[in-house]
Design a protein around this motif. Sequence first.
Motif, mmCIF file in Angstrom:
data_model
loop_
_atom_site.group_PDB
_atom_site.id
_atom_site.type_symbol
_atom_site.label_atom_id
_atom_site.label_comp_id
_atom_site.label_asym_id
_atom_site.label_seq_id
_atom_site.Cartn_x
_atom_site.Cartn_y
_atom_site.Cartn_z
ATOM 1 N N VAL A 40 -10.387 -10.141 8.986
ATOM 2 C CA VAL A 40 -9.849 -8.781 9.001
ATOM 3 C C VAL A 40 -8.418 -8.775 8.492
ATOM 4 N N ARG A 41 -8.002 -7.648 7.920
ATOM 5 C CA ARG A 41 -6.615 -7.415 7.564
ATOM 6 C C ARG A 41 -5.994 -6.537 8.644
ATOM 7 N N LEU A 42 -4.690 -6.674 8.867
ATOM 8 C CA LEU A 42 -4.008 -5.899 9.899
ATOM 9 C C LEU A 42 -3.020 -4.926 9.270
ATOM 10 N N LEU A 43 -2.973 -3.707 9.816
ATOM 11 C CA LEU A 43 -2.023 -2.690 9.391
ATOM 12 C C LEU A 43 -1.433 -2.056 10.646
ATOM 13 N N GLY A 44 -0.110 -2.039 10.749
ATOM 14 C CA GLY A 44 0.527 -1.471 11.931
ATOM 15 C C GLY A 44 1.704 -0.588 11.563
ATOM 16 N N HIS A 45 1.801 0.571 12.220
ATOM 17 C CA HIS A 45 2.909 1.488 11.976
ATOM 18 C C HIS A 45 3.687 1.730 13.264
ATOM 19 N N SER A 92 0.278 -13.879 4.302
ATOM 20 C CA SER A 92 1.434 -13.014 4.079
ATOM 21 C C SER A 92 1.578 -11.927 5.142
ATOM 22 N N ILE A 93 2.827 -11.621 5.476
ATOM 23 C CA ILE A 93 3.165 -10.483 6.331
ATOM 24 C C ILE A 93 4.116 -9.595 5.529
ATOM 25 N N ILE A 94 3.598 -8.478 5.020
ATOM 26 C CA ILE A 94 4.400 -7.562 4.204
ATOM 27 C C ILE A 94 4.976 -6.489 5.130
ATOM 28 N N ILE A 95 6.290 -6.296 5.090
ATOM 29 C CA ILE A 95 6.949 -5.323 5.966
ATOM 30 C C ILE A 95 7.622 -4.244 5.116
ATOM 31 N N TYR A 96 7.173 -2.993 5.298
ATOM 32 C CA TYR A 96 7.780 -1.854 4.603
ATOM 33 C C TYR A 96 8.778 -1.164 5.537
ATOM 34 N N HIS A 97 9.908 -0.750 4.948
ATOM 35 C CA HIS A 97 10.897 -0.016 5.729
ATOM 36 C C HIS A 97 11.565 1.035 4.865
ATOM 37 N N GLY A 98 11.704 2.246 5.418
ATOM 38 C CA GLY A 98 12.314 3.345 4.677
ATOM 39 C C GLY A 98 13.818 3.386 4.841
ATOM 40 N N LEU A 110 1.623 5.396 0.191
ATOM 41 C CA LEU A 110 0.322 4.984 0.711
ATOM 42 C C LEU A 110 -0.439 4.153 -0.322
ATOM 43 N N THR A 111 -0.274 4.505 -1.585
ATOM 44 C CA THR A 111 -0.895 3.722 -2.656
ATOM 45 C C THR A 111 -0.368 2.293 -2.652
ATOM 46 N N LYS A 112 0.940 2.149 -2.472
ATOM 47 C CA LYS A 112 1.543 0.810 -2.408
ATOM 48 C C LYS A 112 1.021 0.025 -1.210
ATOM 49 N N VAL A 113 0.862 0.705 -0.093
ATOM 50 C CA VAL A 113 0.365 0.050 1.128
ATOM 51 C C VAL A 113 -1.051 -0.478 0.911
ATOM 52 N N MET A 114 -1.903 0.341 0.273
ATOM 53 C CA MET A 114 -3.274 -0.081 -0.002
ATOM 54 C C MET A 114 -3.293 -1.323 -0.890
ATOM 55 N N ARG A 115 -2.414 -1.341 -1.887
ATOM 56 C CA ARG A 115 -2.342 -2.511 -2.773
ATOM 57 C C ARG A 115 -1.900 -3.750 -2.018
ATOM 58 N N SER A 116 -0.974 -3.563 -1.096
ATOM 59 C CA SER A 116 -0.510 -4.702 -0.299
ATOM 60 C C SER A 116 -1.612 -5.237 0.597
ATOM 61 N N LEU A 117 -2.445 -4.346 1.104
ATOM 62 C CA LEU A 117 -3.565 -4.783 1.934
ATOM 63 C C LEU A 117 -4.580 -5.568 1.123
ATOM 64 N N LEU A 118 -4.757 -5.170 -0.138
ATOM 65 C CA LEU A 118 -5.690 -5.897 -1.002
ATOM 66 C C LEU A 118 -5.161 -7.274 -1.354
ATOM 67 N N ASN A 138 8.096 8.103 8.955
ATOM 68 C CA ASN A 138 6.686 8.429 8.764
ATOM 69 C C ASN A 138 6.248 8.463 7.307
ATOM 70 N N SER A 139 7.116 8.934 6.414
ATOM 71 C CA SER A 139 6.718 9.034 5.004
ATOM 72 C C SER A 139 6.570 7.672 4.341
ATOM 73 N N VAL A 140 7.014 6.609 5.001
ATOM 74 C CA VAL A 140 6.796 5.266 4.477
ATOM 75 C C VAL A 140 5.299 5.006 4.326
ATOM 76 N N MET A 141 4.504 5.791 5.066
ATOM 77 C CA MET A 141 3.046 5.673 4.935
ATOM 78 C C MET A 141 2.390 6.972 4.491
ATOM 79 N N SER A 142 2.882 8.106 4.963
ATOM 80 C CA SER A 142 2.195 9.373 4.702
ATOM 81 C C SER A 142 2.363 9.874 3.269
ATOM 82 N N ASP A 143 3.451 9.514 2.604
ATOM 83 C CA ASP A 143 3.658 9.928 1.217
ATOM 84 C C ASP A 143 2.579 9.316 0.319
ATOM 85 N N PHE A 144 2.085 10.087 -0.639
ATOM 86 C CA PHE A 144 0.969 9.658 -1.493
ATOM 87 C C PHE A 144 1.269 8.349 -2.212
#
Length: 349
Positions: free
Chosen positions: A109-114, A236-242, A287-295, A278-284
């Motif tokens: 499994v892949r993990l995603l946490g906000h 990998s552990i990718i961390i996004y921050h606004g 969110l596209t970048k997040v999906m790519r990171s999960l892949l 919140n927009s670090v994930m909710s912005d279109f």
Amino acid sequence: MKIERLRALIENPTYTRKKLRLNDGRILSYSECGNIKKGLPVLFCFGLMTSSVAIMFAHDHALQANLRILAVDYPGIGESTFQEDRTLGGWADDMHQFLDQLCGRHSKVRLLGHSMGGLHVLALLSSTSFKARVTRTVLLSPWFHIEGEEYNSVWMNVAQRMPEFVQSSIIPAVLTNVSSGSMQLLGWSNPQHTTVQAASMVTTYSMLQGQAGNEQMVRFALSKTEMYIPQDVENSIIIYHGGKDGLVLGKSVKELVRLLKERNCRPRLVRIHDADHNSVMSDFDNLTKVMRSLLGEADDWSTELFKSVGNKIRSMPHQARPKDATSTTVRKEAKRRKARSMTLQLGMR
């Protein structure tokens, strides 16, 4: 995504408000989006005053990325059975059972946490047995308490100065009730505002059993003992921050990255300068970048593809190659020439 479509997805039992029973009889409610039949499984841990139905806003992105994103309601949230004595460490046992039932025993499994969901992800990675299931981790504005006023927001520093009984009872009650009340008021006064209406629907489901589950989340956020920093995580552990995040400060995220590196993990910090908490994930686009990171990166994919193909080849039963008529004829002719040559040599002796 338009509010009408989001509402339809949230109200669709194919995706949301599903239930699973654990070995001890407790119920976990959950929602899932994307390719729910064959997508790559992702376990999403959400933050405070949220619920599993929130993941439906990512449905289209998840479909395009061929992901199956699963969001499980914490005890007391949605329709998950409240657990008075639950700990963050115990979440790994629950998720082991959850994934075994839904995705198969020992499935990856892949993990995603906000936000405060980051606390749960770090706890999962701190479990030796659960860590073995994880192929990739993405954290978005992860909440993580670090001693020192420079690392925490103003309200957190004020709360930490309060007596213990205030932190464990009064503050959780006040925060959750003010947050839910404000969200409901905004929903009533902004009937056409997509973001507000979506948040209102998500919050309403989170309070289905009252505020006990959300209050417990606040206690985890204030706790100095319910903190986990994983060690020896190979993936990998990718961390996004606004850059505009006023709840999780940049210094706190940097310190988390340092601590993870110190414990032989592989964190990578990605800054999105114009994003808030919140927009670090909710912005279109985000969110596209997040999906790519999960892949994952291209080199990771080629490696996994090579492993997958190699395993399939090794696991295939041996089959004799069908004889090729042309090659058979050539071999026979070669044998005849060799026989004639040997005959001539014998005649010359």
